[in-house]
Design an enzyme around this catalytic site. Structure first.
Site, PDB file in Angstrom:
ATOM      1  N   SER A   1       0.831  -1.218   0.000  1.00 24.57           N
ATOM      2  CA  SER A   1       0.000   0.000   0.000  1.00 24.57           C
ATOM      3  C   SER A   1       0.865   1.268   0.000  1.00 24.57           C
ATOM      4  CB  SER A   1      -0.992  -0.011   1.160  1.00 24.57           C
ATOM      5  OG  SER A   1      -0.342   0.193   2.386  1.00 24.57           O
TER       6      SER A   1
ATOM      7  N   ASN B   1      13.409   4.213   4.365  1.00 23.47           N
ATOM      8  CA  ASN B   1      12.426   3.226   4.832  1.00 23.47           C
ATOM      9  C   ASN B   1      11.296   3.945   5.549  1.00 23.47           C
ATOM     10  OD1 ASN B   1      11.403   0.598   5.597  1.00 23.47           O
ATOM     11  ND2 ASN B   1      12.224   0.938   7.646  1.00 23.47           N
TER      12      ASN B   1
ATOM     13  N   HIS C   1       8.494   3.276   8.731  1.00 25.23           N
ATOM     14  CA  HIS C   1       8.224   2.394   9.870  1.00 25.23           C
ATOM     15  C   HIS C   1       7.010   2.945  10.624  1.00 25.23           C
ATOM     16  CE1 HIS C   1       9.116  -0.427  13.075  1.00 25.23           C
ATOM     17  NE2 HIS C   1       8.912   0.559  13.932  1.00 25.23           N
TER      18      HIS C   1
HETATM   19  C1  GRF Z   1       3.819  -0.491   6.726  1.00 26.94           C
HETATM   20  O1  GRF Z   1       3.136  -0.320   7.931  1.00 26.94           O
HETATM   21  C2  GRF Z   1       5.226   0.036   6.820  1.00 26.94           C
HETATM   22  O2  GRF Z   1       5.342   1.121   7.681  1.00 26.94           O
HETATM   23  C3  GRF Z   1       5.975  -1.144   7.385  1.00 26.94           C
HETATM   24  O3  GRF Z   1       5.384  -2.270   6.792  1.00 26.94           O
HETATM   25  C4  GRF Z   1       4.047  -1.964   6.399  1.00 26.94           C
HETATM   26  C5  GRF Z   1       3.960  -2.236   4.944  1.00 26.94           C
HETATM   27  O4  GRF Z   1       2.658  -2.090   4.455  1.00 26.94           O
HETATM   28  N1  GRF Z   1       7.383  -1.026   7.141  1.00 26.94           N
HETATM   29  P1  GRF Z   1       2.412  -1.962   2.909  1.00 26.94           P
HETATM   30  O5  GRF Z   1       2.995  -3.220   2.248  1.00 26.94           O
HETATM   31  O6  GRF Z   1       3.082  -0.733   2.415  1.00 26.94           O
HETATM   32  O7  GRF Z   1       0.922  -1.922   2.761  1.00 26.94           O
END
Ligand code: GRF
Length: 220
Positions: free
Chosen positions: A15, A113, A115
């Site tokens: 996403s 990245n 998080h």
């Molecule tokens: C997100 O919450 C991101 O912050 C973390 O992993 C999740 C990935 O979700 N690192 P998506 O695949 O981007 O929907």
């Protein structure tokens, strides 16, 4: 306008990847998404990227074998693909492999990245459960440059949300995810426009400050 060439690494639903792709659809956006790489052949994000017309590649870490040799070969293949795509910036978006110090060093200042916590609190996995258990009242997300230590690199941007008394890990995750989808493209935009960079001293250079205070409970 010469656009920043961005590659996105994913392992799952993608996403955040989609948010980065959608932002780049605007012709005024200073970044273009040149490649999406997944280390998992079954990552849901792959078909989303393909449907958006973005080039995708699967580099399955398992096919390189286990141990340090497998990791080195996997990362060599990854680096080669990123260089072939002439990526200026690599965005990790739910990418579930820990990258070696060597790989991180090669991409220093060009590897970021996202998080789902206000780092340096709540690194690693099970972030939302731990956030609720700790009883913090402000949670959020962080975009940071990647360093060899997990979720520990210099911070580029953060967005905060209030934690509600009735929150479950899922409701909190959804509230934070909405901010992730806003914050990540915004940070990429600012990097592309030269407003944000990683200095030689390891500190983030940022030319604009943020807004006012956010408090929970709200002030009366
Ligand atoms: C997100 O919450 C991101 O912050 C973390 O992993 C999740 C990935 O979700 N690192 P998506 O695949 O981007 O929907």
């Amino acid at each position: 306008m010469t656009k920043l060439r961005v590659a996105i690494l994913i392992s799952g639903r993608g996403s955040n990847m989609k948010a980065l792709i959608d932002a780049a659809r605007d012709e005024r956006h200073p970044a273009e998404i040149v490649l999406v790489v997944s280390n998992r052949p079954d990552a849901g994000g792959l078909s989303i990227a393909e449907a958006s017309g973005v080039k995708t590649l699967t580099i399955d870490h398992k096919s390189f074998g286990r141990g340090p040799d497998g990791k080195r070969l996997f990362e060599a293949a990854l680096s080669e693909a990123l260089k072939a795509a002439r990526a200026d910036l690599v965005c990790l978006a739910g990418f579930m492999r820990l990258l070696s110090a060597e790989f991180v060093g090669d991409w220093r200042g060009r590897l970021i990245n996202i998080h789902p916590s206000l780092l340096p609190a709540f690194k690693g996995l099970d972030v939302h459960e731990e956030t609720l258990r700790a009883g913090v009242k402000l949670a959020g997300c962080t975009v940071h440059f990647v360093s060899p230590e997990m979720d520990a690199g210099p911070i580029i941007g953060q967005a905060a949300v209030c934690v509600h008394a009735a929150d479950t890990p899922d409701t909190l995750a959804a509230r934070i995810l909405e901010q992730e989808h806003r914050l990540y493209p915004e940070c990429v935009r600012r990097i592309a426009e030269g407003e944000i960079s990683l200095g030689g001293d390891g500190l983030v250079r940022i030319s604009q400050a943020g807004g006012g205070a956010l408090s929970n409970p709200a002030p009366r």
